[in-house]
Design a protein around this motif. Structure first.
Motif, PDB file in Angstrom:
ATOM      1  N   VAL A   1      40.652  39.187  51.895  1.00  0.00           N
ATOM      2  CA  VAL A   1      40.588  40.820  51.590  1.00  0.00           C
ATOM      3  C   VAL A   1      41.231  41.430  50.293  1.00  0.00           C
ATOM      4  N   HIS A   2      42.640  40.714  49.898  1.00  0.00           N
ATOM      5  CA  HIS A   2      42.879  41.122  48.741  1.00  0.00           C
ATOM      6  C   HIS A   2      41.992  40.645  47.458  1.00  0.00           C
ATOM      7  N   ASP A   3      41.350  39.678  47.511  1.00  0.00           N
ATOM      8  CA  ASP A   3      40.445  39.413  46.418  1.00  0.00           C
ATOM      9  C   ASP A   3      39.354  40.258  46.683  1.00  0.00           C
ATOM     10  N   ALA A   4      38.763  40.758  47.713  1.00  0.00           N
ATOM     11  CA  ALA A   4      37.593  41.581  47.845  1.00  0.00           C
ATOM     12  C   ALA A   4      38.102  42.819  47.055  1.00  0.00           C
ATOM     13  N   LEU A   5      39.194  43.387  47.286  1.00  0.00           N
ATOM     14  CA  LEU A   5      39.712  44.632  46.632  1.00  0.00           C
ATOM     15  C   LEU A   5      39.797  44.539  45.442  1.00  0.00           C
ATOM     16  N   ASP A   6      40.431  43.467  44.810  1.00  0.00           N
ATOM     17  CA  ASP A   6      40.685  43.355  43.519  1.00  0.00           C
ATOM     18  C   ASP A   6      39.172  43.099  42.855  1.00  0.00           C
ATOM     19  N   ASP A   7      38.449  42.329  43.292  1.00  0.00           N
ATOM     20  CA  ASP A   7      37.061  42.012  42.753  1.00  0.00           C
ATOM     21  C   ASP A   7      36.127  43.691  42.632  1.00  0.00           C
ATOM     22  N   ALA A   8      36.623  44.457  43.591  1.00  0.00           N
ATOM     23  CA  ALA A   8      35.959  45.707  43.484  1.00  0.00           C
ATOM     24  C   ALA A   8      36.498  46.884  42.685  1.00  0.00           C
ATOM     25  N   ASP A   9      37.610  46.471  42.003  1.00  0.00           N
ATOM     26  CA  ASP A   9      38.560  47.076  41.423  1.00  0.00           C
ATOM     27  C   ASP A   9      39.255  48.417  41.990  1.00  0.00           C
ATOM     28  N   ILE A  10      39.524  48.396  43.499  1.00  0.00           N
ATOM     29  CA  ILE A  10      39.945  49.242  44.218  1.00  0.00           C
ATOM     30  C   ILE A  10      41.460  49.265  44.487  1.00  0.00           C
ATOM     31  N   ALA A  11      42.083  50.419  43.971  1.00  0.00           N
ATOM     32  CA  ALA A  11      43.479  50.442  44.018  1.00  0.00           C
ATOM     33  C   ALA A  11      44.008  50.712  45.561  1.00  0.00           C
ATOM     34  N   TYR A  12      45.246  49.888  45.814  1.00  0.00           N
ATOM     35  CA  TYR A  12      45.619  49.890  47.164  1.00  0.00           C
ATOM     36  C   TYR A  12      46.954  49.430  47.295  1.00  0.00           C
ATOM     37  N   SER A  47      39.092  39.965  58.833  1.00  0.00           N
ATOM     38  CA  SER A  47      38.830  39.814  57.374  1.00  0.00           C
ATOM     39  C   SER A  47      37.525  40.111  57.048  1.00  0.00           C
ATOM     40  N   ASP A  48      36.518  39.436  57.750  1.00  0.00           N
ATOM     41  CA  ASP A  48      35.133  39.643  57.554  1.00  0.00           C
ATOM     42  C   ASP A  48      34.565  40.843  57.522  1.00  0.00           C
ATOM     43  N   LYS A  49      35.006  41.655  58.429  1.00  0.00           N
ATOM     44  CA  LYS A  49      34.468  43.025  58.710  1.00  0.00           C
ATOM     45  C   LYS A  49      35.171  44.224  57.602  1.00  0.00           C
ATOM     46  N   ILE A  50      36.492  43.567  57.029  1.00  0.00           N
ATOM     47  CA  ILE A  50      36.883  44.454  55.907  1.00  0.00           C
ATOM     48  C   ILE A  50      36.384  44.151  54.843  1.00  0.00           C
ATOM     49  N   VAL A  51      36.130  42.798  54.449  1.00  0.00           N
ATOM     50  CA  VAL A  51      35.331  42.500  53.182  1.00  0.00           C
ATOM     51  C   VAL A  51      34.004  43.321  53.192  1.00  0.00           C
ATOM     52  N   GLN A  52      33.244  43.247  54.219  1.00  0.00           N
ATOM     53  CA  GLN A  52      32.000  43.846  54.414  1.00  0.00           C
ATOM     54  C   GLN A  52      32.120  45.615  54.051  1.00  0.00           C
ATOM     55  N   TYR A  53      33.224  46.159  54.756  1.00  0.00           N
ATOM     56  CA  TYR A  53      33.519  47.508  54.523  1.00  0.00           C
ATOM     57  C   TYR A  53      33.799  47.806  53.205  1.00  0.00           C
ATOM     58  N   VAL A  54      34.442  46.773  52.256  1.00  0.00           N
ATOM     59  CA  VAL A  54      35.050  47.031  50.934  1.00  0.00           C
ATOM     60  C   VAL A  54      33.685  46.691  49.977  1.00  0.00           C
ATOM     61  N   GLU A  55      32.923  45.764  50.419  1.00  0.00           N
ATOM     62  CA  GLU A  55      31.667  45.720  49.557  1.00  0.00           C
ATOM     63  C   GLU A  55      30.470  46.853  49.723  1.00  0.00           C
ATOM     64  N   GLN A  56      30.437  47.288  51.069  1.00  0.00           N
ATOM     65  CA  GLN A  56      29.287  48.157  51.161  1.00  0.00           C
ATOM     66  C   GLN A  56      29.906  49.694  51.106  1.00  0.00           C
ATOM     67  N   GLY A  77      50.414  34.311  52.235  1.00  0.00           N
ATOM     68  CA  GLY A  77      50.139  32.940  52.678  1.00  0.00           C
ATOM     69  C   GLY A  77      48.924  32.837  53.530  1.00  0.00           C
ATOM     70  N   CYS A  78      48.605  33.980  54.026  1.00  0.00           N
ATOM     71  CA  CYS A  78      47.484  34.200  54.945  1.00  0.00           C
ATOM     72  C   CYS A  78      46.153  34.087  54.257  1.00  0.00           C
ATOM     73  N   PRO A  79      45.383  33.069  54.509  1.00  0.00           N
ATOM     74  CA  PRO A  79      44.027  32.874  53.872  1.00  0.00           C
ATOM     75  C   PRO A  79      43.140  34.182  54.241  1.00  0.00           C
TER      76      PRO A  79
END
Length: 80
Positions: free
Chosen positions: A18-29, A68-77, A11-13
């Motif tokens: 971060v879940h969405d960023a990982l899923d969008d990048a098709d990263i297993a976690y 979350s913002d730093k994690i999303v940036q790490y995932v994307e880059q 329930g944490c937005p």
């Protein structure tokens, strides 16, 4: 078993972002769900030194990060 673990609270937005960023990048976690009470979040404190989530741990690269913002940036880059 994945080398990437996301410590998250249901329930944490910020965690969902971060879940969405990982899923969008098709990263297993793996997801480690934490307790709602900060005082009960001993496992995430052990790995990150804090009780706030989300926290991402990448065992392959030795990366551990929060916010979350730093994690999303790490995932994307770095992971996508």
């Amino acid at each position: 078993m994945s080398s990437i673990t996301l410590y998250s609270l249901d329930g944490c937005p910020f965690c969902e972002k971060v879940h969405d960023a990982l899923d969008d990048a098709d990263i297993a976690y793996e997801t480690e769900w934490v307790e709602p009470l900060h005082s009960d979040r001993n496992e995430v404190k052990r790995v990150s030194g804090q009780r706030a989530v989300p926290v991402l741990v990448n065992e392959n690269s030795g990366v551990m990060m929060a916010e979350s913002d730093k994690i999303v940036q790490y995932v994307e880059q770095s992971l996508a």
